[in-house]
Motif scaffolding. Sequence first.
Motif, PDB file in Angstrom:
ATOM      1  N   ALA A  79       1.032  -0.983  -0.070  1.00  0.00           N
ATOM      2  CA  ALA A  79      -0.101   0.129   0.100  1.00  0.00           C
ATOM      3  C   ALA A  79       0.997   1.349  -0.043  1.00  0.00           C
ATOM      4  CB  ALA A  79      -0.968  -0.013   1.159  1.00  0.00           C
ATOM      5  N   LEU A  80       2.001   1.250   0.603  1.00  0.00           N
ATOM      6  CA  LEU A  80       3.006   2.290   0.860  1.00  0.00           C
ATOM      7  C   LEU A  80       3.684   2.516  -0.781  1.00  0.00           C
ATOM      8  CD1 LEU A  80       4.897   1.934   4.082  1.00  0.00           C
ATOM      9  CD2 LEU A  80       3.074   3.543   3.429  1.00  0.00           C
ATOM     10  N   GLY A  81       3.695   1.505  -1.654  1.00  0.00           N
ATOM     11  CA  GLY A  81       4.421   1.594  -2.772  1.00  0.00           C
ATOM     12  C   GLY A  81       5.550   0.609  -2.940  1.00  0.00           C
ATOM     13  N   ILE A  82       5.474  -0.441  -2.407  1.00  0.00           N
ATOM     14  CA  ILE A  82       6.928  -1.506  -2.613  1.00  0.00           C
ATOM     15  C   ILE A  82       6.162  -2.554  -3.258  1.00  0.00           C
ATOM     16  CG2 ILE A  82       8.924  -2.566  -1.416  1.00  0.00           C
ATOM     17  CD1 ILE A  82       8.848  -0.494   0.737  1.00  0.00           C
ATOM     18  N   ALA A  83       6.796  -3.202  -4.278  1.00  0.00           N
ATOM     19  CA  ALA A  83       6.462  -4.384  -4.792  1.00  0.00           C
ATOM     20  C   ALA A  83       7.508  -5.252  -5.222  1.00  0.00           C
ATOM     21  CB  ALA A  83       5.725  -4.080  -6.107  1.00  0.00           C
ATOM     22  N   MET A  84       7.311  -6.671  -5.278  1.00  0.00           N
ATOM     23  CA  MET A  84       8.613  -7.399  -5.395  1.00  0.00           C
ATOM     24  C   MET A  84       8.111  -8.560  -6.664  1.00  0.00           C
ATOM     25  SD  MET A  84      10.774  -9.796  -3.035  1.00  0.00           S
ATOM     26  CE  MET A  84       9.736 -11.129  -2.435  1.00  0.00           C
ATOM     27  N   VAL A  85       9.103  -8.557  -7.480  1.00  0.00           N
ATOM     28  CA  VAL A  85       9.079  -9.623  -8.556  1.00  0.00           C
ATOM     29  C   VAL A  85       9.981 -10.865  -7.917  1.00  0.00           C
ATOM     30  CG1 VAL A  85       9.498 -10.471 -10.783  1.00  0.00           C
ATOM     31  CG2 VAL A  85       8.687  -8.087 -10.434  1.00  0.00           C
ATOM     32  N   ARG A 109      -2.245   0.923  -6.263  1.00  0.00           N
ATOM     33  CA  ARG A 109      -2.535   2.414  -6.162  1.00  0.00           C
ATOM     34  C   ARG A 109      -2.907   2.764  -7.516  1.00  0.00           C
ATOM     35  NH1 ARG A 109       2.298   5.099  -3.280  1.00  0.00           N
ATOM     36  NH2 ARG A 109       3.075   4.709  -5.220  1.00  0.00           N
ATOM     37  N   ARG A 110      -3.127   4.205  -7.677  1.00  0.00           N
ATOM     38  CA  ARG A 110      -3.490   4.921  -8.804  1.00  0.00           C
ATOM     39  C   ARG A 110      -1.786   5.346  -9.378  1.00  0.00           C
ATOM     40  NH1 ARG A 110      -8.511   6.738  -9.672  1.00  0.00           N
ATOM     41  NH2 ARG A 110     -10.107   6.453  -7.791  1.00  0.00           N
ATOM     42  N   GLY A 111      -1.886   5.370 -10.762  1.00  0.00           N
ATOM     43  CA  GLY A 111      -0.971   5.514 -11.429  1.00  0.00           C
ATOM     44  C   GLY A 111      -0.853   5.186 -12.569  1.00  0.00           C
ATOM     45  N   PRO A 112       0.279   5.378 -13.552  1.00  0.00           N
ATOM     46  CA  PRO A 112       0.445   5.171 -15.091  1.00  0.00           C
ATOM     47  C   PRO A 112       0.222   3.802 -15.511  1.00  0.00           C
ATOM     48  CG  PRO A 112       2.650   5.580 -14.181  1.00  0.00           C
ATOM     49  CD  PRO A 112       1.613   5.573 -12.978  1.00  0.00           C
ATOM     50  N   TRP A 113       0.340   2.720 -14.545  1.00  0.00           N
ATOM     51  CA  TRP A 113       0.195   1.493 -15.229  1.00  0.00           C
ATOM     52  C   TRP A 113      -1.112   0.775 -14.921  1.00  0.00           C
ATOM     53  CZ3 TRP A 113       3.932  -0.291 -18.034  1.00  0.00           C
ATOM     54  CH2 TRP A 113       5.165   0.231 -17.906  1.00  0.00           C
ATOM     55  N   ASN A 114      -1.618   0.095 -16.099  1.00  0.00           N
ATOM     56  CA  ASN A 114      -2.787  -0.486 -15.908  1.00  0.00           C
ATOM     57  C   ASN A 114      -2.527  -1.626 -16.922  1.00  0.00           C
ATOM     58  OD1 ASN A 114      -3.415   0.068 -18.803  1.00  0.00           O
ATOM     59  ND2 ASN A 114      -4.213   2.337 -17.767  1.00  0.00           N
ATOM     60  N   ILE A 115      -3.580  -2.367 -17.051  1.00  0.00           N
ATOM     61  CA  ILE A 115      -3.460  -3.978 -17.811  1.00  0.00           C
ATOM     62  C   ILE A 115      -3.090  -3.438 -19.181  1.00  0.00           C
ATOM     63  CG2 ILE A 115      -4.657  -5.922 -18.677  1.00  0.00           C
ATOM     64  CD1 ILE A 115      -5.892  -6.054 -15.954  1.00  0.00           C
ATOM     65  N   ARG A 116      -3.818  -2.554 -19.949  1.00  0.00           N
ATOM     66  CA  ARG A 116      -3.560  -2.236 -21.211  1.00  0.00           C
ATOM     67  C   ARG A 116      -2.022  -1.737 -21.306  1.00  0.00           C
ATOM     68  NH1 ARG A 116      -7.392   2.159 -23.815  1.00  0.00           N
ATOM     69  NH2 ARG A 116      -8.937   0.625 -23.446  1.00  0.00           N
ATOM     70  N   GLU A 117      -1.403  -1.027 -20.325  1.00  0.00           N
ATOM     71  CA  GLU A 117      -0.099  -0.515 -20.583  1.00  0.00           C
ATOM     72  C   GLU A 117       0.672  -1.976 -20.447  1.00  0.00           C
ATOM     73  OE1 GLU A 117       1.273   2.504 -21.443  1.00  0.00           O
ATOM     74  OE2 GLU A 117      -1.146   2.908 -21.770  1.00  0.00           O
ATOM     75  N   ILE A 118       0.437  -2.717 -19.688  1.00  0.00           N
ATOM     76  CA  ILE A 118       1.432  -4.081 -19.624  1.00  0.00           C
ATOM     77  C   ILE A 118       1.309  -4.815 -21.108  1.00  0.00           C
ATOM     78  CG2 ILE A 118       1.622  -6.312 -18.569  1.00  0.00           C
ATOM     79  CD1 ILE A 118       2.333  -3.941 -16.678  1.00  0.00           C
ATOM     80  N   VAL A 151       1.438  -3.215 -12.331  1.00  0.00           N
ATOM     81  CA  VAL A 151       0.044  -2.615 -12.240  1.00  0.00           C
ATOM     82  C   VAL A 151      -0.484  -2.080 -10.786  1.00  0.00           C
ATOM     83  CG1 VAL A 151      -0.891  -3.907 -14.367  1.00  0.00           C
ATOM     84  CG2 VAL A 151      -0.958  -4.977 -12.030  1.00  0.00           C
ATOM     85  N   ALA A 152       0.280  -2.518  -9.851  1.00  0.00           N
ATOM     86  CA  ALA A 152      -0.080  -2.010  -8.339  1.00  0.00           C
ATOM     87  C   ALA A 152       0.572  -0.870  -8.301  1.00  0.00           C
ATOM     88  CB  ALA A 152       0.729  -3.042  -7.349  1.00  0.00           C
ATOM     89  N   ASN A 153       1.252  -0.315  -9.339  1.00  0.00           N
ATOM     90  CA  ASN A 153       1.862   1.324  -9.370  1.00  0.00           C
ATOM     91  C   ASN A 153       2.670   1.655  -8.198  1.00  0.00           C
ATOM     92  OD1 ASN A 153       0.998   2.782 -11.825  1.00  0.00           O
ATOM     93  ND2 ASN A 153      -0.925   1.736 -11.222  1.00  0.00           N
ATOM     94  N   PRO A 154       3.828   0.885  -8.035  1.00  0.00           N
ATOM     95  CA  PRO A 154       4.722   1.102  -6.851  1.00  0.00           C
ATOM     96  C   PRO A 154       5.474   2.165  -7.034  1.00  0.00           C
ATOM     97  CG  PRO A 154       5.432  -0.547  -8.264  1.00  0.00           C
ATOM     98  CD  PRO A 154       4.056  -0.521  -8.899  1.00  0.00           C
ATOM     99  N   ALA A 155       6.189   2.420  -6.096  1.00  0.00           N
ATOM    100  CA  ALA A 155       7.279   3.408  -6.485  1.00  0.00           C
ATOM    101  C   ALA A 155       8.387   2.963  -6.382  1.00  0.00           C
ATOM    102  CB  ALA A 155       7.344   4.612  -5.111  1.00  0.00           C
ATOM    103  N   LEU A 156       8.726   1.583  -5.724  1.00  0.00           N
ATOM    104  CA  LEU A 156       9.823   0.842  -5.673  1.00  0.00           C
ATOM    105  C   LEU A 156       9.435  -0.611  -5.999  1.00  0.00           C
ATOM    106  CD1 LEU A 156      12.768   0.088  -4.862  1.00  0.00           C
ATOM    107  CD2 LEU A 156      11.874  -0.233  -2.640  1.00  0.00           C
ATOM    108  N   VAL A 157      10.310  -1.259  -7.152  1.00  0.00           N
ATOM    109  CA  VAL A 157       9.987  -2.610  -7.427  1.00  0.00           C
ATOM    110  C   VAL A 157      11.542  -3.289  -7.005  1.00  0.00           C
ATOM    111  CG1 VAL A 157       9.645  -4.298  -8.987  1.00  0.00           C
ATOM    112  CG2 VAL A 157       8.486  -2.335  -9.037  1.00  0.00           C
ATOM    113  N   LEU A 158      11.327  -4.543  -6.370  1.00  0.00           N
ATOM    114  CA  LEU A 158      12.481  -5.206  -5.747  1.00  0.00           C
ATOM    115  C   LEU A 158      12.372  -6.604  -6.930  1.00  0.00           C
ATOM    116  CD1 LEU A 158      12.084  -5.625  -1.830  1.00  0.00           C
ATOM    117  CD2 LEU A 158      13.262  -3.881  -3.404  1.00  0.00           C
TER     118      LEU A 158
END
Length: 234
Positions: A79-85, A109-118, A151-158
């Motif tokens: 929810a804060l904006g951290i995602a992991m692959v 979260r809201r942001g530029p990424w959605n399924i269409r962009e993926i 698509v979760a629109n994170p600020a940081l991805v691990l």
Amino acid sequence: MAEPLLSIDRLSSGYGDFQALFDIGFDLEEGAVLGLVGANGAGKTTLFKAIMGLLPRSEAMVRFRGRPVGAASPHELAALGIAMVPEGRRLFRSLSVEENLRIAADHGRRGPWNIREIYRLFPVLEEKRRMPALSLSGGQQQMVAIGRALVANPALVLFDELSLGLAPIVVNDVYATMPTILASGISAVIVEQDLERSRSVSDRLVCLREGRVVLQGDAADLTKHDLTAAYFGE
């Protein structure tokens, strides 16, 4: 001076009575890419698990945008904006490609990424959107895992072991999307076994050996000899 996006301070953790990480420390600035390198068993995946709240750590050991988050759960960190692959992708076995993406999008979260962009980023996924995610090739499954994080629109991805088990041409295809991903404002920590590739995509590098930081610095300043010596303990 602005706070780092992510700050790891004397992070120690492990599995039960087994300590795997010892006083790990580094910062990641907003908009930057940090490459995390080290041999198998060095503690890279364990560090990601500790950051994400899957292993014990104290509140002060992890700070995100200046806020102590070491006591936060994986759900709260998302929810804060951290995602992991994650290593091995960990896709939902019973769901289609699009269903895997939609679960993350619906809870993101809201942001530029959605399924269409993926689908624009990975056109092959649109062609296979109704297929079970685990019926895809390894490279395509990795694309789903990356898309699910985005698509979760994170600020940081691990990103944990992006190239693990993939053919070189597929690895090139996956890494070719990285400039587009980073241009959207995402920062990244990338675990990568290939030292030269890690140097080429990272602003800073951190090398782990036996659960400890043995080298860190700007990627442009660290030579192949520096990294190889730290990697193997020479």
